[in-house]
Design a protein around this motif. Structure first.
Motif, mmCIF file in Angstrom:
data_model
loop_
_atom_site.group_PDB
_atom_site.id
_atom_site.type_symbol
_atom_site.label_atom_id
_atom_site.label_comp_id
_atom_site.label_asym_id
_atom_site.label_seq_id
_atom_site.Cartn_x
_atom_site.Cartn_y
_atom_site.Cartn_z
ATOM 1 N N UNK A 1 1.019 -1.163 0.058
ATOM 2 C CA UNK A 1 0.083 -0.162 0.025
ATOM 3 C C UNK A 1 0.804 1.270 0.044
ATOM 4 N N UNK A 2 2.050 1.114 -0.129
ATOM 5 C CA UNK A 2 2.983 2.404 -0.022
ATOM 6 C C UNK A 2 2.795 3.246 -1.224
ATOM 7 N N UNK A 3 2.722 4.387 -1.221
ATOM 8 C CA UNK A 3 2.421 5.418 -2.016
ATOM 9 C C UNK A 3 3.335 5.595 -3.133
ATOM 10 N N UNK A 4 3.142 5.827 -4.178
ATOM 11 C CA UNK A 4 3.880 5.889 -5.449
ATOM 12 C C UNK A 4 5.264 6.944 -4.868
ATOM 13 N N UNK A 5 4.880 8.139 -4.699
ATOM 14 C CA UNK A 5 5.951 9.063 -4.015
ATOM 15 C C UNK A 5 7.057 8.376 -2.883
ATOM 16 N N UNK A 6 6.472 7.320 -2.219
ATOM 17 C CA UNK A 6 7.280 6.690 -1.340
ATOM 18 C C UNK A 6 8.280 5.687 -2.191
ATOM 19 N N UNK A 7 7.755 5.213 -3.353
ATOM 20 C CA UNK A 7 8.596 4.277 -4.088
ATOM 21 C C UNK A 7 9.676 5.076 -4.565
ATOM 22 N N UNK A 8 9.471 6.312 -5.089
ATOM 23 C CA UNK A 8 10.321 7.115 -5.601
ATOM 24 C C UNK A 8 11.258 7.819 -4.579
ATOM 25 N N UNK A 9 11.074 7.871 -3.597
ATOM 26 C CA UNK A 9 11.937 8.174 -2.488
ATOM 27 C C UNK A 9 12.872 7.402 -2.234
ATOM 28 N N UNK A 10 12.622 5.895 -2.286
ATOM 29 C CA UNK A 10 13.458 5.008 -2.010
ATOM 30 C C UNK A 10 14.289 4.677 -2.977
ATOM 31 N N UNK A 11 14.118 5.151 -4.389
ATOM 32 C CA UNK A 11 14.851 5.054 -5.560
ATOM 33 C C UNK A 11 15.822 6.316 -5.447
ATOM 34 N N UNK A 12 15.294 7.441 -4.879
ATOM 35 C CA UNK A 12 16.127 8.448 -4.765
ATOM 36 C C UNK A 12 17.374 8.000 -3.927
ATOM 37 N N UNK A 13 17.060 7.396 -2.616
ATOM 38 C CA UNK A 13 17.938 6.950 -1.880
ATOM 39 C C UNK A 13 18.848 5.861 -2.404
ATOM 40 N N UNK A 14 18.269 5.281 -3.510
ATOM 41 C CA UNK A 14 19.150 4.066 -3.963
ATOM 42 C C UNK A 14 20.206 4.774 -4.973
#
Ligand code: ZN
Length: 204
Positions: A11-24
């Motif tokens: 259920x994580x939001x799309x923005x959250x997914x992007x945040x994670x990719x940014x951290x990666x």
């Protein structure tokens, strides 16, 4: 199929997914390119994702251009596989690239052999934003199909490569990862998809 950027709930939001990719370590440009590419990928709710595909019969320049476009979209969207229905084409065509290997284009694939040995792993899908579910699949497969020139090719694959091939072949039959998830994970995934849908106001 998309690589799992995180292990969080579906259920994580799309923005959250992007945040994670940014951290990666992804740059703003890479994230922008990903968003742009995803806008060309059909999303959950689009009937083309549920339709049966027809075989590729003509292996011409048009097909090669389509395959090239799919590989570009897959790369920009940071996916490791993409099937033609995901770009609105109801034909039996898929592309994938695992790791640093060259991309593979496969038309009219058929499973010749799949191992009894199976494995469960988390999968995402470029057509199902924010969804990660556990999918059980045979570890080894042998697939026969055509390359982009119409030549017959046979692929022996294991592990992630076998998984991505089976994931993309499912798309060619109108099957999505939520269909293969446990009842609980499917319920959770559908909730996330409906939330995303109501936020955007339409089924993209
Ligand atoms: Zn997919």
């Amino acid at each position: 199929m998309s690589e799992s950027p995180h292990d969080g709930p579906a259920s994580e939001a799309h923005a959250r997914e992007e945040e994670t990719l940014e951290q990666a370590g992804l740059s703003a440009d890479e994230l922008k390119a990903r968003r742009k590419a995803l806008a060309h990928v059909r999303q959950w709710g689009d009937p083309v994702l549920r339709s049966e595909t027809r075989p590729v019969e003509i292996f011409d320049e048009e097909l090669r251009a389509e395959a090239t476009r799919m590989i570009e979209l897959m790369d920009e969207a940071l996916g490791i596989g993409l099937a033609a229905p995901q770009v609105g084409k109801s034909v039996s065509l898929l592309v994938y690239r695992v790791g640093d290997a060259r991309p593979i284009v496969l038309a009219n694939p058929e499973i010749e052999y799949s191992s009894d040995d199976a494995e469960t792993a988390q999968e995402g899908c470029l057509s199902l934003a924010n969804v990660q579910v556990d999918v059980d699949r045979p570890v080894h497969v042998r697939v026969v199909g055509k390359d982009v020139t119409g030549e017959t090719i046979k692929i022996e694959a294991s592990g992630l490569e076998a998984r991505v091939i089976q994931h993309e072949m499912d798309h060619l039959d109108g099957v999505l990862i939520i269909d293969r998830a446990s009842k609980d994970q499917r319920r959770e995934a559908l909730r996330a998809l409906r939330e995303a849908e109501s936020r955007s106001g339409y089924a993209a």
